[in-house]
Design an enzyme around this catalytic site. Structure first.
Site, PDB file in Angstrom:
ATOM      1  CE  LYS A   1     -59.326  -0.964  34.968  1.00 22.97           C
ATOM      2  NZ  LYS A   1     -58.017  -0.695  34.559  1.00 22.97           N
TER       3      LYS A   1
ATOM      4  N   GLY B   1     -52.415 -12.178  23.439  1.00 27.01           N
ATOM      5  CA  GLY B   1     -53.485 -11.242  23.194  1.00 27.01           C
ATOM      6  C   GLY B   1     -53.027 -10.194  22.351  1.00 27.01           C
ATOM      7  CB  VAL B   2     -52.642  -9.627  18.990  1.00 30.07           C
ATOM      8  CG1 VAL B   2     -51.244 -10.085  19.163  1.00 30.07           C
ATOM      9  CG2 VAL B   2     -53.619 -10.824  18.485  1.00 30.07           C
ATOM     10  N   GLY B   3     -55.030  -7.544  21.334  1.00 30.58           N
ATOM     11  CA  GLY B   3     -56.301  -6.602  20.981  1.00 30.58           C
ATOM     12  C   GLY B   3     -55.619  -5.341  20.883  1.00 30.58           C
ATOM     13  CG  ASN B   4     -58.797  -2.140  21.397  1.00 30.50           C
ATOM     14  OD1 ASN B   4     -58.891  -2.169  20.200  1.00 30.50           O
ATOM     15  ND2 ASN B   4     -59.538  -2.269  22.251  1.00 30.50           N
ATOM     16  CB  VAL B   5     -52.577  -2.785  24.545  1.00 32.33           C
ATOM     17  CG1 VAL B   5     -51.182  -2.156  24.670  1.00 32.33           C
ATOM     18  CG2 VAL B   5     -53.641  -1.554  25.380  1.00 32.33           C
ATOM     19  CB  ALA B   6     -51.212  -6.856  21.987  1.00 36.04           C
ATOM     20  CE1 TYR B   7     -52.872  -4.167  13.565  1.00 35.80           C
ATOM     21  CE2 TYR B   7     -53.098  -1.824  14.542  1.00 35.80           C
ATOM     22  CZ  TYR B   7     -53.015  -2.812  13.242  1.00 35.80           C
ATOM     23  OH  TYR B   7     -52.882  -2.259  12.219  1.00 35.80           O
TER      24      TYR B   7
END
Ligand SMILES: NC(=O)C1=CN([C@@H]2O[C@H](COP(=O)(O)OP(=O)(O)OC[C@H]3O[C@@H](n4cnc5c(N)ncnc54)[C@H](O)[C@@H]3O)[C@@H](O)[C@H]2O)C=CC1
Ligand SMILES: CC(C)CC(=O)C(=O)O
Length: 367
Positions: free
Chosen positions: A80, A180-186
């Site tokens: 990473k 968290g409602v970013g790229n994945v969670a949206y």
């Protein structure tokens, strides 16, 4: 932090510090283990308070990738990168080109992709300098943004966890608290809403919250409230270490299933939630959809094939629960067992990642 002592304890192979004054690049590449293949793992860009916390994040995330890739059945090791900086202010083209040249210098030992703070556009710039990058634009014959596929895998894994806890994998009517409602969670919220789940969401980014409130009828709460809301499932989808001494006493959920990496602050928190009877879907098993998707690029991207494999996260999570019950151990340990057994078996049969003298990328279709 005594770096060599830490690396020796958790058996890390390599840690690289990359600096480019012109562009402001300060990157740390951690390669944990390349027993079963070159190290594949995303690049996170974040504003770390101290250099020590950036190093620690890179190391912890890299080890997680070794386990994630092994448990997902990929022929890849774990690594990473973290880039120190604010992804909204500090990015520039030269930074990602310089970073691409550093990756190229590793000659395939490390392959990158997106993570928090980096985008497909950033991967496209890196691709100008090296072939050892995935999650590149579909225009280049690649797989693009991994986040929707990660979300699909989390959705599948959450259903398997619901089956374990509630006896049915239907999420209709279930109350799910998403942090968290970013790229994945949206994208996760979209799947959950389509299945009839009720969403309670939080984020430090008000616009991100607004989007899921408007589109999926979610109820918004303050970031500090998410741990104590009445819910069936807690889905951590922001940063790591949110399952800890402070939060566990507040949790009402019967299931923890989310996208974030390194959800347990310490392994003993995995023991604690197990004792409380909470069904925990181990982070690196449930969130492997993105890496499964980008890894498919290495053999010539085929979306159908990748999605079929991602669907299998349901069965992978179910297998972890089986091992946990069979051996009477918490699920995080059952997942570790699954990954470690595969690494050890392959360690015995080959000692480096070159296959028949060829790098895995040599099978990439010509574009
Ligand atoms: N993007 C992917 O394909 C994959 C992502 N992951 C992990 O999933 C998690 C989410 O990733 P992405 O959606 O790509 O990142 P993102 O950056 O798009 O979304 C994360 C969201 O969490 C919010 N956040 C940060 N701290 C918070 C806090 N204390 N309380 C509430 N919200 C907070 C941010 O404002 C942001 O909207 C990360 O831990 C990432 O490492 C894991 C596997 C693949
Ligand atoms: C975003 C993925 C493509 C790879 C990764 O770094 C992860 O799964 O955490």
């Amino acid at each position: 932090m005594e770096i060599f002592k830490y690396m020796e304890t958790y058996d890390y192979e390599q840690l690289l510090f990359c600096q480019d004054k012109e562009s402001g690049l300060k990157a740390i590449i951690a390669i944990h283990d390349t027993t079963i293949g070159p190290a594949l793992g995303g690049t996170r860009m974040w504003t770390y308070d101290t250099e020590a916390s950036a190093i620690e994040d890179a190391l912890r995330l890299a080890k997680g990738m070794t386990y994630k890739n092994a448990a997902a059945g990929l022929n890849l090791g774990g690594g990473k990168t973290v880039i120190i900086g604010d992804p909204r202010k500090d990015k520039n083209e030269e930074m990602f080109r310089a970073f691409g040249r550093f990756i190229q210098g590793l000659n395939g030992r490390y392959i990158t992709a997106e993570d928090v703070g980096t985008t497909v556009e950033d991967m496209d710039i890196i691709y100008q300098e090296t072939d050892y990058v995935t999650g590149v634009s579909p225009a280049f014959g690649s797989s693009g943004n991994p986040s929707p596929v990660t979300a699909y895998g989390v959705y599948r894994g959450m259903k398997a966890a619901a089956k374990e806890a509630f006896g049915t994998d239907s999420l209709e009517g279930k109350v799910i608290a998403v942090q968290g409602v970013g790229n994945v969670a949206y994208n996760l919220c979209r799947h959950l809403h389509e299945e009839g789940a009720k969403l309670i969401v939080t984020d430090i980014n008000k616009e991100a919250v607004q989007r899921v409130v408007e589109q999926f009828g979610a109820k918004a709460v303050d970031p500090s409230e998410i741990y104590s809301v009445d819910c069936d499932i807690y889905a951590p989808c922001a940063l790591g270490a949110t399952i800890n001494d402070e939060t566990i006493p507040h949790l009402k959920a019967k299931v923890i299933a989310g996208a974030a990496n390194n959800q347990l602050k310490e392994t003993r928190h995995g023991d604690l939630i197990h004792e409380l009877g909470i069904v925990y879907a181990p982070d690196y098993v449930i969130n492997a959809g993105g890496v499964i998707n980008v890894a498919d690029e290495l053999i010539g991207y085929n979306r159908e094939r990748a999605l079929k494999k991602v669907e299998g996260i349901y069965d992978n999570i179910a297998s972890v629960f089986e091992i946990s019950k069979r051996d009477g151990i918490p699920t995080y340990l059952a997942a570790d067992r699954l990954a470690e057994e595969r690494i050890e078996t392959l360690r015995r049969s080959r000692s480096q990642f070159l296959q028949n003298g060829q790098h895995i990328l040599s099978r990439r279709q010509s574009r």
